[in-house]
Structures are given as C-alpha cells and as structure tokens.
Design an enzyme around this catalytic site. Structure first.
Site, PDB file in Angstrom:
ATOM      1  N   ASP A  15     -29.903  -0.034  21.591  1.00  0.00           N
ATOM      2  CA  ASP A  15     -29.671   1.323  21.117  1.00  0.00           C
ATOM      3  C   ASP A  15     -28.976   1.207  19.751  1.00  0.00           C
ATOM      4  O   ASP A  15     -28.390   0.173  19.431  1.00  0.00           O
ATOM      5  CB  ASP A  15     -28.783   2.045  22.134  1.00  0.00           C
ATOM      6  CG  ASP A  15     -28.269   3.364  21.605  1.00  0.00           C
ATOM      7  OD1 ASP A  15     -29.092   4.215  21.224  1.00  0.00           O
ATOM      8  OD2 ASP A  15     -27.028   3.538  21.555  1.00  0.00           O
ATOM      9  N   ASP A  55     -27.056   4.166  17.621  1.00  0.00           N
ATOM     10  CA  ASP A  55     -25.798   4.905  17.428  1.00  0.00           C
ATOM     11  C   ASP A  55     -24.813   4.626  18.552  1.00  0.00           C
ATOM     12  O   ASP A  55     -25.128   4.811  19.721  1.00  0.00           O
ATOM     13  CB  ASP A  55     -26.085   6.415  17.371  1.00  0.00           C
ATOM     14  CG  ASP A  55     -27.016   6.758  16.222  1.00  0.00           C
ATOM     15  OD1 ASP A  55     -26.656   6.475  15.070  1.00  0.00           O
ATOM     16  OD2 ASP A  55     -28.120   7.280  16.490  1.00  0.00           O
ATOM     17  N   GLY A  66       9.264   0.764  21.041  1.00  0.00           N
ATOM     18  CA  GLY A  66       8.092   0.953  21.902  1.00  0.00           C
ATOM     19  C   GLY A  66       8.466   1.640  23.186  1.00  0.00           C
ATOM     20  O   GLY A  66       9.294   2.555  23.205  1.00  0.00           O
ATOM     21  N   GLU A 106       0.254  -4.143  19.928  1.00  0.00           N
ATOM     22  CA  GLU A 106       1.526  -4.730  20.356  1.00  0.00           C
ATOM     23  C   GLU A 106       1.527  -6.239  20.204  1.00  0.00           C
ATOM     24  O   GLU A 106       1.123  -6.970  21.104  1.00  0.00           O
ATOM     25  CB  GLU A 106       1.799  -4.346  21.813  1.00  0.00           C
ATOM     26  CG  GLU A 106       1.739  -2.852  22.047  1.00  0.00           C
ATOM     27  CD  GLU A 106       2.457  -2.437  23.324  1.00  0.00           C
ATOM     28  OE1 GLU A 106       3.221  -3.245  23.860  1.00  0.00           O
ATOM     29  OE2 GLU A 106       2.237  -1.313  23.762  1.00  0.00           O
ATOM     30  N   HIS A 154       7.819 -16.949  18.760  1.00  0.00           N
ATOM     31  CA  HIS A 154       9.014 -17.530  18.156  1.00  0.00           C
ATOM     32  C   HIS A 154      10.211 -16.899  18.851  1.00  0.00           C
ATOM     33  O   HIS A 154      10.146 -15.749  19.258  1.00  0.00           O
ATOM     34  CB  HIS A 154       9.014 -17.180  16.653  1.00  0.00           C
ATOM     35  CG  HIS A 154      10.244 -17.611  15.923  1.00  0.00           C
ATOM     36  ND1 HIS A 154      10.399 -18.881  15.433  1.00  0.00           N
ATOM     37  CD2 HIS A 154      11.379 -16.928  15.603  1.00  0.00           C
ATOM     38  CE1 HIS A 154      11.583 -18.967  14.829  1.00  0.00           C
ATOM     39  NE2 HIS A 154      12.196 -17.798  14.921  1.00  0.00           N
ATOM     40  N   TYR A 165      13.686  -3.834  14.777  1.00  0.00           N
ATOM     41  CA  TYR A 165      13.226  -2.456  14.581  1.00  0.00           C
ATOM     42  C   TYR A 165      13.479  -2.037  13.134  1.00  0.00           C
ATOM     43  O   TYR A 165      14.535  -2.337  12.578  1.00  0.00           O
ATOM     44  CB  TYR A 165      13.978  -1.492  15.508  1.00  0.00           C
ATOM     45  CG  TYR A 165      13.663  -1.682  16.968  1.00  0.00           C
ATOM     46  CD1 TYR A 165      12.359  -1.541  17.446  1.00  0.00           C
ATOM     47  CD2 TYR A 165      14.661  -2.007  17.879  1.00  0.00           C
ATOM     48  CE1 TYR A 165      12.069  -1.728  18.784  1.00  0.00           C
ATOM     49  CE2 TYR A 165      14.384  -2.181  19.230  1.00  0.00           C
ATOM     50  CZ  TYR A 165      13.077  -2.045  19.670  1.00  0.00           C
ATOM     51  OH  TYR A 165      12.792  -2.218  20.987  1.00  0.00           O
ATOM     52  N   ARG A 184     -10.053 -11.857  24.663  1.00  0.00           N
ATOM     53  CA  ARG A 184     -10.643 -11.214  25.857  1.00  0.00           C
ATOM     54  C   ARG A 184     -10.461  -9.704  25.791  1.00  0.00           C
ATOM     55  O   ARG A 184      -9.615  -9.213  25.031  1.00  0.00           O
ATOM     56  CB  ARG A 184      -9.971 -11.758  27.134  1.00  0.00           C
ATOM     57  CG  ARG A 184      -8.488 -11.416  27.209  1.00  0.00           C
ATOM     58  CD  ARG A 184      -7.868 -11.746  28.558  1.00  0.00           C
ATOM     59  NE  ARG A 184      -6.431 -11.492  28.563  1.00  0.00           N
ATOM     60  CZ  ARG A 184      -5.866 -10.341  28.926  1.00  0.00           C
ATOM     61  NH1 ARG A 184      -6.614  -9.327  29.335  1.00  0.00           N
ATOM     62  NH2 ARG A 184      -4.553 -10.197  28.885  1.00  0.00           N
TER      63      ARG A 184
HETATM   64  P1  ADP Z   1       8.108  -2.890  24.016  1.00  0.00           P
HETATM   65  O1  ADP Z   1       8.134  -2.272  22.671  1.00  0.00           O
HETATM   66  O2  ADP Z   1       7.036  -3.938  24.116  1.00  0.00           O
HETATM   67  O3  ADP Z   1       7.983  -1.932  25.113  1.00  0.00           O
HETATM   68  P2  ADP Z   1      10.891  -3.540  23.653  1.00  0.00           P
HETATM   69  O4  ADP Z   1      10.978  -2.354  22.770  1.00  0.00           O
HETATM   70  O5  ADP Z   1      11.867  -3.665  24.774  1.00  0.00           O
HETATM   71  O6  ADP Z   1       9.456  -3.705  24.272  1.00  0.00           O
HETATM   72  O7  ADP Z   1      11.034  -4.867  22.796  1.00  0.00           O
HETATM   73  C1  ADP Z   1      10.268  -5.090  21.644  1.00  0.00           C
HETATM   74  C2  ADP Z   1      11.172  -5.453  20.482  1.00  0.00           C
HETATM   75  O8  ADP Z   1      11.716  -6.755  20.646  1.00  0.00           O
HETATM   76  C3  ADP Z   1      10.408  -5.565  19.149  1.00  0.00           C
HETATM   77  O9  ADP Z   1      10.256  -4.353  18.517  1.00  0.00           O
HETATM   78  C4  ADP Z   1      11.271  -6.559  18.360  1.00  0.00           C
HETATM   79  O10 ADP Z   1      12.274  -5.887  17.624  1.00  0.00           O
HETATM   80  C5  ADP Z   1      11.953  -7.398  19.389  1.00  0.00           C
HETATM   81  N1  ADP Z   1      11.453  -8.776  19.524  1.00  0.00           N
HETATM   82  C6  ADP Z   1      12.236  -9.828  19.815  1.00  0.00           C
HETATM   83  N2  ADP Z   1      11.516 -10.945  19.905  1.00  0.00           N
HETATM   84  C7  ADP Z   1      10.224 -10.604  19.669  1.00  0.00           C
HETATM   85  C8  ADP Z   1       9.001 -11.327  19.647  1.00  0.00           C
HETATM   86  N3  ADP Z   1       8.962 -12.643  19.860  1.00  0.00           N
HETATM   87  N4  ADP Z   1       7.869 -10.661  19.382  1.00  0.00           N
HETATM   88  C9  ADP Z   1       7.889  -9.318  19.187  1.00  0.00           C
HETATM   89  N5  ADP Z   1       8.985  -8.584  19.216  1.00  0.00           N
HETATM   90  C10 ADP Z   1      10.181  -9.217  19.445  1.00  0.00           C
HETATM   91  N1  RBF Z   2      -1.482  -4.856  29.361  1.00  0.00           N
HETATM   92  C1  RBF Z   2      -2.524  -4.481  30.142  1.00  0.00           C
HETATM   93  O1  RBF Z   2      -2.435  -3.477  30.837  1.00  0.00           O
HETATM   94  N2  RBF Z   2      -3.681  -5.194  30.173  1.00  0.00           N
HETATM   95  C2  RBF Z   2      -3.855  -6.312  29.446  1.00  0.00           C
HETATM   96  O2  RBF Z   2      -4.929  -6.929  29.513  1.00  0.00           O
HETATM   97  C3  RBF Z   2      -2.777  -6.747  28.606  1.00  0.00           C
HETATM   98  N3  RBF Z   2      -2.909  -7.865  27.850  1.00  0.00           N
HETATM   99  C4  RBF Z   2      -1.864  -8.258  27.051  1.00  0.00           C
HETATM  100  C5  RBF Z   2      -2.006  -9.409  26.266  1.00  0.00           C
HETATM  101  C6  RBF Z   2      -0.979  -9.829  25.412  1.00  0.00           C
HETATM  102  C7  RBF Z   2      -1.160 -11.051  24.609  1.00  0.00           C
HETATM  103  C8  RBF Z   2       0.230  -9.077  25.359  1.00  0.00           C
HETATM  104  C9  RBF Z   2       1.343  -9.503  24.451  1.00  0.00           C
HETATM  105  C10 RBF Z   2       0.369  -7.932  26.122  1.00  0.00           C
HETATM  106  C11 RBF Z   2      -0.654  -7.518  26.998  1.00  0.00           C
HETATM  107  N4  RBF Z   2      -0.525  -6.383  27.811  1.00  0.00           N
HETATM  108  C12 RBF Z   2      -1.585  -5.979  28.599  1.00  0.00           C
HETATM  109  C13 RBF Z   2       0.760  -5.647  27.881  1.00  0.00           C
HETATM  110  C14 RBF Z   2       0.909  -4.556  26.858  1.00  0.00           C
HETATM  111  O3  RBF Z   2       0.389  -4.911  25.622  1.00  0.00           O
HETATM  112  C15 RBF Z   2       2.363  -4.176  26.641  1.00  0.00           C
HETATM  113  O4  RBF Z   2       3.106  -5.320  26.386  1.00  0.00           O
HETATM  114  C16 RBF Z   2       2.941  -3.469  27.811  1.00  0.00           C
HETATM  115  O5  RBF Z   2       2.205  -2.310  28.052  1.00  0.00           O
HETATM  116  C17 RBF Z   2       4.405  -3.076  27.539  1.00  0.00           C
HETATM  117  O6  RBF Z   2       4.497  -2.112  26.544  1.00  0.00           O
HETATM  118 MG    MG Z   3       5.995  -2.782  22.302  1.00  0.00          MG
END
Ligand code: ADP
Ligand code: RBF
Ligand code: MG
Length: 393
Positions: free
Chosen positions: A21, A23, A251, A315, A320, A327, A340
C-alpha cells in the site's frame, strides 16, 4: 553467527510476491494531510484535533472528504470540500516523506528479484506524482490505482488485479497495509496480510491481519519465506542519524523511583512533527549534557504501554553514573540505531530486565566504528565547547 541466529524468526507462511500500500505504509501522507487540513479548518473557525483519523485512513479520497465534512460539521457539501481542498493538498504531493524503512524494504525486495506491486486507493496519476521524487516507479513490477478497478479497498479488486498482473496466485502474495479497509481487502483477496497501523494505540482493531507490526523496521521477511534483511548488526539496526535537543524537564518520577532507571525527559514543544516521523520503539546513540560530556545513551520513544502515557515521550537513559539530577540543563541527542518496538510487559520485573538487555545491546553496539564515529558529531560537541568558552571568559 550467534547474533544472527538469535534474530531469526519462524516461518509463518511462504509467499513469492509482495503487494504494498502507498499512503500511510510507504509514505507519511497523514502528516501532510494533517498539516494542510489544520490550516484549512482555521478558515471555518475550527481546530484540527485528529478526530477524523480513523475514518479517513485507507478510504478513497471522496470517502475521506465526506468524513472530514461530517466530523467537523463544515458548512459545505463534500463536493465543495473536495474542489477546494484537493488543490491545496496536491501542491504537497511530490514532497511527502518516505516512512522509516520504506526505501530499505523496496530496495531489499528489488535486489533479491522479488516481484512487487504497489496497490493504492489513490488514482493512478496521484500515485505517480507522489512516488516521483522517491524514484520508486521503476522498482514496482505493477502499479494499480483506485481508478483502475471497479471498487476500491475494502473490496479485494485492487489486490486481485495486482496479483493477476504479477502473474501469481493470491495465496502467494503478502500484502503490507496500514489501514483497516486495506487489511480487509487483502484478506478478502485470500492473501497474507501484515498490518502496520499508522494511527497509534489502535493495533487491537487489526485482529484480522496475520501479523501486526509497529513500523516497517519490524518486518522480518524470512517469516514469509522471503530473503532476510542483512543489515541487522548484533541486535541493532543502523538508522539515518537524527538529532533532537533541549532542556531536561521533570518527568513522571517513575524512572528513578519505580524502575530504578532514571530517564531524562525532553520538552517536546516544537518537536511534535519530528517525533511523529519516528516510530515508537527503543533506540540508542550519543547524548551530550552541557558542561558534562558526551555519553552512550539508550532510550524509548513512545507511550510506554506499561504505564500507558497519554503523550508520546522521548526518554533517554544516559549510560553513566551521575551524582545529581540535571533538570533544566541542555541535553542533545544523536540517534544512530534501532533495537526493538516498544512493548507491554506482564510485570515490572520483566520490563526492568528488558531495559537492562537494551542497555547491554546499546553499550556493545556503540563500540563499533559504524556507531562510535558519531561520538565526534559537531552538534553534540558544540554544546560542550560553547559552555567551555563561557566558563573561561
Ligand atoms: P522519569 O523522568 O524517568 O520519570 P525521574 O524524573 O525520577 O524519572 O528521574 C530522571 C532524572 O534523573 C533526569 O531528568 C536526570 O536529571 C536525572 N538522571 C540521573 N542520572 C541519569 C541518567 N543516567 N540518565 C538520565 N537521567 C539521569
Ligand atoms: N516502557 C514500556 O512500557 N515499554 C517498553 O518497551 C519500554 N522500553 C524501554 C526501553 C528503554 C531503553 C528505557 C530507558 C525505557 C523503556 N521503557 C519502556 C520505560 C519508559 O521509557 C519510562 O522509563 C517509564 O515509563 C518511566 O517514565
Ligand atoms: Mg523520564
């Protein structure tokens, strides 16, 4: 060798030809329709909100127009709408972007001499205009437009005519379709059908398809007795690199608190177009954080089905150990590979364990020259340099 064997998929059914297909399957037509419709509706004081999406996917132009007129209660007839809207839209036909994986799939099938057909509800002349800038015309053995058969999809006519012109049995054809009328037509023609829904979160409506995949990147041709893609490298697929950046925002707080895996959220203001161009799924690449450095990164794009987010989010997990949050700091991502589709999981433990698998795959892949060379990308490194010069002055 082990990497190759682990990605091999079981054969479902043997086919010899593929019918595609256009579109929503090969072309991001919806993106263009949406943009034109959005500006058109302003004229009537209406705001586009996507309410018509399910009713226009896979329909003939006339049916789609009737659905728009009805959905937005426009004070005109369908015929008047078609007359006004079609020229606005056709200006954009020749610059509709190919969907991720479309060129890869067409080139792969052609390179292996698999007969392929293009079968679309659009008129033959529309089709030719839409594919002209992609150089696909010569790739298809057969092209059938909606105006070349008695009835469009969901009638099987288009697909049956394609099979006839390809000179193959319908049961030896694999149809790849994004819409419900298209899937219905393919099954009515007695063909195998892979659905690639173009509207998010609707895959439960595609139960009559033989397989539902998230994007063309997730098609494994060997499942249909066709030659496998050979571009997978140890569980990763190189993608045309793309970048995105902005300040890190708070987040859902689930990353570090619920999963024990912190993911930095990017504000998507101004990025909704870019994000809609990329299928949801798990990707990896390199990430720069201002004042800090460039790090390996694995990330999810999508709705995180386990938590069922209302918005598509991006996300990244920076591979590291950071001692603190960042933030508000500027984050820049360069995405270089795909792992995947995003998935739902029966338990939190299984989600977490899958994310750690993703991390391992990304960490190893990013050591390979094909991916590691992007660590020096100017978009990432200029962020570090800019910050340095400010600090030193
Ligand atoms: P989420 O946003 O996934 O729900 P949180 O807000 O609790 O989770 O934590 C995410 C925050 O953690 C990021 O915005 C960043 O400031 C901090 N952080 C610390 N280590 C890492 C990392 N290795 N990768 C991404 N974010 C990190
Ligand atoms: N959340 C899902 O529901 N399904 C997924 O397949 C999934 N894969 C992820 C893969 C990676 C590498 C990371 C870092 C997160 C993944 N998450 C997945 C979780 C999601 O991105 C997020 O971290 C949570 O929803 C918390 O905000
Ligand atoms: Mg997040």
């Amino acid at each position: 060798m082990i990497g190759k064997m682990s990605t091999a998929k079981p054969v479902r059914k043997l086919v010899s030809s593929v019918i595609l297909d256009l579109d929503g399957t090969l072309l991001n037509t919806d993106g263009v329709v949406t943009n034109v419709l959005r500006s058109y509706l302003v004229k009537y004081g209406k705001q586009w909100d996507g309410r018509e999406a399910l009713k226009i996917a896979g329909r003939t132009p006339l049916e789609a127009s009737a659905a728009v007129v009805e959905a937005y209660e426009l004070p005109c007839t369908t015929e008047e709408f078609v007359k006004e809207f079609t020229p606005m839209f056709s200006d954009h036909w020749s610059n509709i972007k190919a969907l991720p994986g479309a060129n890869r799939l067409i080139n792969h099938l052609c390179a292996h001499g698999i007969p392929i057909a293009l079968a679309s509800n659009s008129s033959r002349s529309n089709i030719e205009e839409k594919i002209s800038s992609h150089g696909w015309k010569e790739s298809f053995n057969v092209i059938i437009g909606g105006d070349e058969v008695k009835a469009g999809k969901p009638s099987p006519d288009i697909f049956l005519e394609a099979a006839k012109q390809l000179n193959v049995q319908p049961s030896k054809c694999l149809v790849i379709e994004d819409s419900i009328p298209g899937v219905t037509a393919g099954k009515a023609a007695g063909m195998e059908v892979v659905a690639v829904p173009s509207i998010p979160k609707q895959s439960h409506l595609y139960t009559m398809a033989d397989e539902v995949i998230n994007s063309l990147l997730d098609l494994y041709p060997e499942q249909w007795g066709l030659p496998p893609f050979e571009d997978w490298i140890e569980g990763t697929l190189p993608v045309e690199p793309w970048h995105i950046g902005g300040p890190v925002i708070k987040g859902f707080g689930r990353g570090s608190k619920v999963l024990g895996i912190p993911t930095a959220n990017l504000s998507l203001e101004g990025y909704s177009n870019l994000l809609s161009e990329h299928p949801s799924g798990v990707y990896f690449g390199w990430a720069a954080v201002s004042k800090r450095g460039v790090y390996k990164m694995v990330m999810s794009i999508g709705w995180n089905p386990y938590f069922n987010n209302p918005e598509k989010t991006i996300e990244p997990w920076l591979l590291h150990e950071f001692k603190d949050d960042f933030y508000g700091e500027e984050l820049r991502l360069l995405v270089v590979g795909y792992i995947r589709p995003e998935a739902n999981f029966p338990s939190l433990e299984s989600l977490i364990s899958k994310i750690y698998d993703d991390r391992k795959i990304a960490e190893q892949a990013l050591e390979r020259p094909i991916y590691s060379k992007y660590k020096d990308d100017p978009y990432l490194n200029s962020l570090l340099e800019a910050t340095c010069s400010i600090t030193h002055s």
